[in-house]
Design a protein around this motif. Structure first.
Motif, PDB file in Angstrom:
ATOM      1  N   ALA A 375       1.819 -36.649 -86.327  1.00  0.00           N
ATOM      2  CA  ALA A 375       0.774 -36.754 -85.313  1.00  0.00           C
ATOM      3  C   ALA A 375       1.320 -36.273 -83.973  1.00  0.00           C
ATOM      4  CB  ALA A 375       0.293 -38.196 -85.200  1.00  0.00           C
ATOM      5  N   LEU A 376       0.430 -35.878 -83.073  1.00  0.00           N
ATOM      6  CA  LEU A 376       0.860 -35.437 -81.755  1.00  0.00           C
ATOM      7  C   LEU A 376       1.567 -36.570 -81.014  1.00  0.00           C
ATOM      8  CD1 LEU A 376      -2.298 -33.413 -80.662  1.00  0.00           C
ATOM      9  CD2 LEU A 376      -0.089 -32.504 -81.433  1.00  0.00           C
ATOM     10  N   PRO A 377       2.583 -36.275 -80.206  1.00  0.00           N
ATOM     11  CA  PRO A 377       3.301 -37.331 -79.479  1.00  0.00           C
ATOM     12  C   PRO A 377       2.392 -37.974 -78.437  1.00  0.00           C
ATOM     13  CG  PRO A 377       4.017 -35.163 -78.736  1.00  0.00           C
ATOM     14  CD  PRO A 377       3.148 -34.935 -79.927  1.00  0.00           C
ATOM     15  N   PRO A 378       2.679 -39.219 -78.039  1.00  0.00           N
ATOM     16  CA  PRO A 378       1.836 -39.912 -77.048  1.00  0.00           C
ATOM     17  C   PRO A 378       1.960 -39.275 -75.675  1.00  0.00           C
ATOM     18  CG  PRO A 378       3.797 -41.195 -77.531  1.00  0.00           C
ATOM     19  CD  PRO A 378       3.800 -40.059 -78.505  1.00  0.00           C
ATOM     20  N   ASN A 379       0.911 -39.408 -74.883  1.00  0.00           N
ATOM     21  CA  ASN A 379       0.895 -38.877 -73.522  1.00  0.00           C
ATOM     22  C   ASN A 379       1.028 -39.958 -72.468  1.00  0.00           C
ATOM     23  OD1 ASN A 379       0.483 -36.126 -74.282  1.00  0.00           O
ATOM     24  ND2 ASN A 379      -1.654 -36.623 -74.732  1.00  0.00           N
ATOM     25  N   THR A 380       0.667 -41.213 -72.810  1.00  0.00           N
ATOM     26  CA  THR A 380       0.720 -42.327 -71.853  1.00  0.00           C
ATOM     27  C   THR A 380       1.392 -43.526 -72.497  1.00  0.00           C
ATOM     28  OG1 THR A 380      -1.465 -43.138 -72.554  1.00  0.00           O
ATOM     29  CG2 THR A 380      -1.406 -41.548 -70.730  1.00  0.00           C
ATOM     30  N   PRO A 381       2.005 -44.410 -71.708  1.00  0.00           N
ATOM     31  CA  PRO A 381       2.706 -45.576 -72.274  1.00  0.00           C
ATOM     32  C   PRO A 381       1.793 -46.539 -73.024  1.00  0.00           C
ATOM     33  CG  PRO A 381       3.358 -45.203 -69.995  1.00  0.00           C
ATOM     34  CD  PRO A 381       2.182 -44.316 -70.252  1.00  0.00           C
ATOM     35  N   ASP A 382       0.506 -46.585 -72.670  1.00  0.00           N
ATOM     36  CA  ASP A 382      -0.402 -47.551 -73.301  1.00  0.00           C
ATOM     37  C   ASP A 382      -1.294 -46.909 -74.360  1.00  0.00           C
ATOM     38  OD1 ASP A 382      -1.792 -46.005 -71.554  1.00  0.00           O
ATOM     39  OD2 ASP A 382      -2.923 -47.655 -70.619  1.00  0.00           O
ATOM     40  N   GLN A 383      -0.964 -45.696 -74.772  1.00  0.00           N
ATOM     41  CA  GLN A 383      -1.792 -45.009 -75.771  1.00  0.00           C
ATOM     42  C   GLN A 383      -1.721 -45.726 -77.120  1.00  0.00           C
ATOM     43  OE1 GLN A 383      -1.290 -40.745 -75.875  1.00  0.00           O
ATOM     44  NE2 GLN A 383      -1.878 -40.604 -78.034  1.00  0.00           N
ATOM     45  N   GLN A 384      -2.847 -45.848 -77.802  1.00  0.00           N
ATOM     46  CA  GLN A 384      -2.909 -46.505 -79.097  1.00  0.00           C
ATOM     47  C   GLN A 384      -2.274 -45.620 -80.165  1.00  0.00           C
ATOM     48  OE1 GLN A 384      -4.069 -49.690 -79.795  1.00  0.00           O
ATOM     49  NE2 GLN A 384      -3.984 -49.775 -77.545  1.00  0.00           N
ATOM     50  N   PRO A 385      -1.606 -46.233 -81.150  1.00  0.00           N
ATOM     51  CA  PRO A 385      -0.980 -45.426 -82.203  1.00  0.00           C
ATOM     52  C   PRO A 385      -2.033 -44.751 -83.070  1.00  0.00           C
ATOM     53  CG  PRO A 385      -0.868 -47.758 -82.744  1.00  0.00           C
ATOM     54  CD  PRO A 385      -1.369 -47.674 -81.338  1.00  0.00           C
ATOM     55  N   PRO A 386      -1.695 -43.599 -83.643  1.00  0.00           N
ATOM     56  CA  PRO A 386      -2.662 -42.896 -84.498  1.00  0.00           C
ATOM     57  C   PRO A 386      -2.875 -43.652 -85.805  1.00  0.00           C
ATOM     58  CG  PRO A 386      -0.537 -41.810 -84.592  1.00  0.00           C
ATOM     59  CD  PRO A 386      -0.415 -42.872 -83.538  1.00  0.00           C
ATOM     60  N   SER A 387      -4.023 -43.491 -86.390  1.00  0.00           N
ATOM     61  CA  SER A 387      -4.302 -44.150 -87.671  1.00  0.00           C
ATOM     62  C   SER A 387      -3.433 -43.592 -88.785  1.00  0.00           C
ATOM     63  CB  SER A 387      -5.783 -43.983 -88.026  1.00  0.00           C
ATOM     64  OG  SER A 387      -6.121 -42.596 -88.078  1.00  0.00           O
ATOM     65  N   GLU A 388      -3.057 -42.325 -88.683  1.00  0.00           N
ATOM     66  CA  GLU A 388      -2.181 -41.685 -89.675  1.00  0.00           C
ATOM     67  C   GLU A 388      -1.056 -40.977 -88.939  1.00  0.00           C
ATOM     68  OE1 GLU A 388       0.015 -40.523 -92.312  1.00  0.00           O
ATOM     69  OE2 GLU A 388      -1.735 -41.591 -93.086  1.00  0.00           O
ATOM     70  N   PRO A 389       0.203 -41.501 -89.016  1.00  0.00           N
ATOM     71  CA  PRO A 389       1.316 -40.883 -88.273  1.00  0.00           C
ATOM     72  C   PRO A 389       1.788 -39.558 -88.855  1.00  0.00           C
ATOM     73  CG  PRO A 389       2.117 -42.674 -89.635  1.00  0.00           C
ATOM     74  CD  PRO A 389       0.623 -42.695 -89.758  1.00  0.00           C
ATOM     75  N   GLY A 390       1.398 -39.258 -90.101  1.00  0.00           N
ATOM     76  CA  GLY A 390       1.883 -38.046 -90.742  1.00  0.00           C
ATOM     77  C   GLY A 390       3.323 -38.181 -91.200  1.00  0.00           C
ATOM     78  N   MET A 391       3.961 -37.061 -91.467  1.00  0.00           N
ATOM     79  CA  MET A 391       5.346 -37.063 -91.954  1.00  0.00           C
ATOM     80  C   MET A 391       6.170 -36.038 -91.196  1.00  0.00           C
ATOM     81  SD  MET A 391       4.998 -37.443 -96.097  1.00  0.00           S
ATOM     82  CE  MET A 391       3.838 -36.091 -96.268  1.00  0.00           C
ATOM     83  N   ILE A 392       7.440 -36.386 -90.963  1.00  0.00           N
ATOM     84  CA  ILE A 392       8.352 -35.423 -90.361  1.00  0.00           C
ATOM     85  C   ILE A 392       8.630 -34.313 -91.378  1.00  0.00           C
ATOM     86  CG2 ILE A 392       9.421 -37.206 -88.929  1.00  0.00           C
ATOM     87  CD1 ILE A 392      11.863 -37.042 -90.805  1.00  0.00           C
ATOM     88  N   PRO A 393       9.078 -33.130 -90.934  1.00  0.00           N
ATOM     89  CA  PRO A 393       9.396 -32.068 -91.900  1.00  0.00           C
ATOM     90  C   PRO A 393      10.554 -32.478 -92.796  1.00  0.00           C
ATOM     91  CG  PRO A 393      10.127 -31.473 -89.698  1.00  0.00           C
ATOM     92  CD  PRO A 393       9.282 -32.699 -89.547  1.00  0.00           C
ATOM     93  N   LEU A 394      10.666 -31.811 -93.929  1.00  0.00           N
ATOM     94  CA  LEU A 394      11.764 -32.098 -94.859  1.00  0.00           C
ATOM     95  C   LEU A 394      13.105 -31.920 -94.156  1.00  0.00           C
ATOM     96  CD1 LEU A 394      10.685 -30.459 -98.242  1.00  0.00           C
ATOM     97  CD2 LEU A 394      11.124 -32.881 -97.823  1.00  0.00           C
ATOM     98  N   THR A 395      13.942 -32.939 -94.251  1.00  0.00           N
ATOM     99  CA  THR A 395      15.283 -32.880 -93.688  1.00  0.00           C
ATOM    100  C   THR A 395      16.253 -32.324 -94.723  1.00  0.00           C
ATOM    101  OG1 THR A 395      15.753 -35.123 -94.442  1.00  0.00           O
ATOM    102  CG2 THR A 395      14.803 -34.877 -92.226  1.00  0.00           C
ATOM    103  N   ILE A 396      17.492 -32.078 -94.294  1.00  0.00           N
ATOM    104  CA  ILE A 396      18.505 -31.597 -95.247  1.00  0.00           C
ATOM    105  C   ILE A 396      18.742 -32.616 -96.364  1.00  0.00           C
ATOM    106  CG2 ILE A 396      20.975 -31.050 -95.471  1.00  0.00           C
ATOM    107  CD1 ILE A 396      20.793 -29.583 -92.813  1.00  0.00           C
ATOM    108  N   PRO A 397      18.905 -33.922 -96.070  1.00  0.00           N
ATOM    109  CA  PRO A 397      19.079 -34.880 -97.175  1.00  0.00           C
ATOM    110  C   PRO A 397      17.889 -34.905 -98.134  1.00  0.00           C
ATOM    111  CG  PRO A 397      19.771 -35.875 -95.104  1.00  0.00           C
ATOM    112  CD  PRO A 397      19.106 -34.582 -94.760  1.00  0.00           C
ATOM    113  N   GLU A 398      16.656 -34.855 -97.607  1.00  0.00           N
ATOM    114  CA  GLU A 398      15.491 -34.870 -98.491  1.00  0.00           C
ATOM    115  C   GLU A 398      15.406 -33.580 -99.303  1.00  0.00           C
ATOM    116  OE1 GLU A 398      13.609 -37.225 -99.306  1.00  0.00           O
ATOM    117  OE2 GLU A 398      14.249 -38.705 -97.832  1.00  0.00           O
ATOM    118  N   THR A 399      15.782 -32.465 -98.698  1.00  0.00           N
ATOM    119  CA  THR A 399      15.795 -31.199 -99.439  1.00  0.00           C
ATOM    120  C   THR A 399      16.830 -31.252-100.555  1.00  0.00           C
ATOM    121  OG1 THR A 399      15.145 -30.027 -97.420  1.00  0.00           O
ATOM    122  CG2 THR A 399      16.042 -28.705 -99.202  1.00  0.00           C
TER     123      THR A 399
END
Length: 447
Positions: A375-399
């Motif tokens: 998900a897109l990074p927050p813009n304000t300190p009080d922004q509500q978290p997204p309903s779906e955070p998504g996933m980071i790209p595949l890392t070297i260990p996961e690959t």
């Protein structure tokens, strides 16, 4: 996975016999697998062998060119990461990161072993140290592309030690700075070009290394100690600490800039730079925003390259991926788990670990855009978290885990039983010889 086949096919010319090349491929596959430890026994078992003999022969006696293998790995990494960067509008900097990593060892028989400072232990300990060169492509990926083991001068001065540790005759003592020169020379010979070379204090404080880069017209941002001497003009020489205290007291000389994005967001520091008497040489100073701790970087940029504070800060912030590369190499591929004692065997294990890391690093870079659903990074300190955070790209260990499932070696039904019995029989034989040796010792009570 196609990436693995690409690199292993490149390595074929480095081996005299096809069988040795094939076994090297099985060795790399075992390194990528999820076995808890990667030593001669476990790698042989994972590779499908009945005993460790073939694995030990691959590292010690088989005929293949480790330096040529490292060259092919280097070209594969640079070409692969550059290819991914070429598909982007902002291609980013190409960084050579110099650093060393140690392996704790017991006893005195391993090549290069000495009581010395080991970064992995954070203290003086018995072990070996190896200088590495990592290739870092900004916003794309990073991997190790060259390595040289540091061997103490006293080992090379004793002919019996040289023979016992399997060190090639005529090998001269090289400091860590001189080994860094050798690594960069190999990279230049393969046509690799860097925007900057970065390194920690042991390399920044090496005059010979800095002069080598100056002669090569190679830009660098190297950490130096606070006691490093600067020539500010024809009459004034002083340490970095005194220069900052004298010339950077005004807050307007400091600029808050990010050293790059980390897993928790941008890494903000205050930065200042001070010109020296030598043209195109500068002192770049980083100040921690909370603690005020200072870090000093001696920089050089040739006349035909852009010189801005922002570019130097970006380069300084791109040294840290080599630490992550060491972590992956050890935790995922067993860089520090090799039980080899001889010089050639240690070097060959290192280059095979570099091969495994290169495969996963290039594959992860190629899959990065397709697997990044954050998900897109927050813009304000009080922004509500997204309903779906998504996933980071595949890392070297996961690959590596993904590759391990597709690179599984089929084994006979009794393979695991055979190895359990082989280990117990080998341990019983070793115990018997140890007990016999003790019978030949003379024991007496201390007075």
């Amino acid at each position: 996975m196609r990436t693995a086949g690409e690199l292993l096919e490149r390595l074929r010319s480095c081996f005299v016999r096809t069988q040795t090349w094939q076994h090297a491929g099985r060795y790399v596959a075992a390194l990528v697998s999820e076995i808890p430890k990667r030593n001669g026994w476990t790698i042989a078992q994972q590779a499908g062998d009945r005993t460790p003999d073939r694995t030990q022969r691959l590292l010690n006696r088989a005929v293949w060119d480790g330096q040529a293998t490292a060259s092919q790995v280097r070209r594969f990494v640079v070409t692969g990461l550059d290819g991914v960067a070429g598909r982007r509008t902002r291609r980013g900097l190409r960084i050579a990161a110099l650093d060393e990593t140690g392996q704790a060892k017991q006893g005195t028989a391993t090549c290069g072993v000495k009581r010395q400072y080991l970064g992995c232990a954070g203290r003086l300990a018995n072990g070996i140290n190896t200088v590495h060169l990592a290739f870092v492509r900004e916003r794309v990926g990073h991997a190790l592309i060259a390595a040289r083991q540091w061997i103490p001068a006293e080992h090379l001065a004793d002919a019996d030690t040289v023979a016992a540790m399997g060190i090639a005759g005529g090998l001269a003592f090289r400091t860590k700075g001189q080994l860094a020169i050798d690594l960069c020379t190999d990279a230049y010979a393969d046509g690799v070009a860097f925007d900057f070379v970065c390194g920690v204090e042991v390399y920044g404080n090496c005059t010979q290394l800095r002069e080598f880069f100056d002669d090569q017209q190679q830009a660098y941002v190297l950490r130096v100690a606070s006691s490093f001497m600067l020539t500010l003009n024809a009459e004034i020489r002083m340490t970095c600490a005194k220069a900052v205290a004298l010339l950077a007291t005004n807050e307007r000389r400091w600029q808050i800039r990010s050293a790059g994005a980390g897993s928790k967001g941008q890494r903000w520091y205050a930065w200042a730079w001070i010109a020296t008497a030598s043209p195109r040489h500068y002192l770049l100073v980083r100040r921690h925003l909370r603690s005020g701790e200072l870090a000093y970087h001696y920089c050089y940029v040739p006349h035909d390259q852009p010189l801005t504070l922002a570019r130097l800060v970006r380069a300084a912030g791109l040294r840290w991926p080599v630490e992550e590369t060491f972590e992956f190499s050890k935790d995922c591929f067993g860089l520090d788990q090799c039980q080899a004692r001889l010089h050639t065997a240690i070097a060959r294990h290192t280059v095979l670990v570099m091969t495994a890391l290169a495969i996963c690093a290039v594959a992860a870079a190629r899959l990065k855009i397709r697997t990044d659903t954050q998900a897109l990074p927050p813009n304000t300190p009080d922004q509500q978290p997204p309903s779906e955070p998504g996933m980071i790209p595949l890392t070297i260990p996961e690959t590596a885990r993904l590759l391990a499932t597709t690179w599984h070696q089929p084994k006979p039904a009794d393979h695991d039983t055979h190895w359990r019995n082989w280990r117990r029989r080998h341990q019983a034989r070793a115990r018997w010889f140890h007990q016999r040796t003790r019978l030949n010792r003379e024991y007496s009570l201390a007075n």
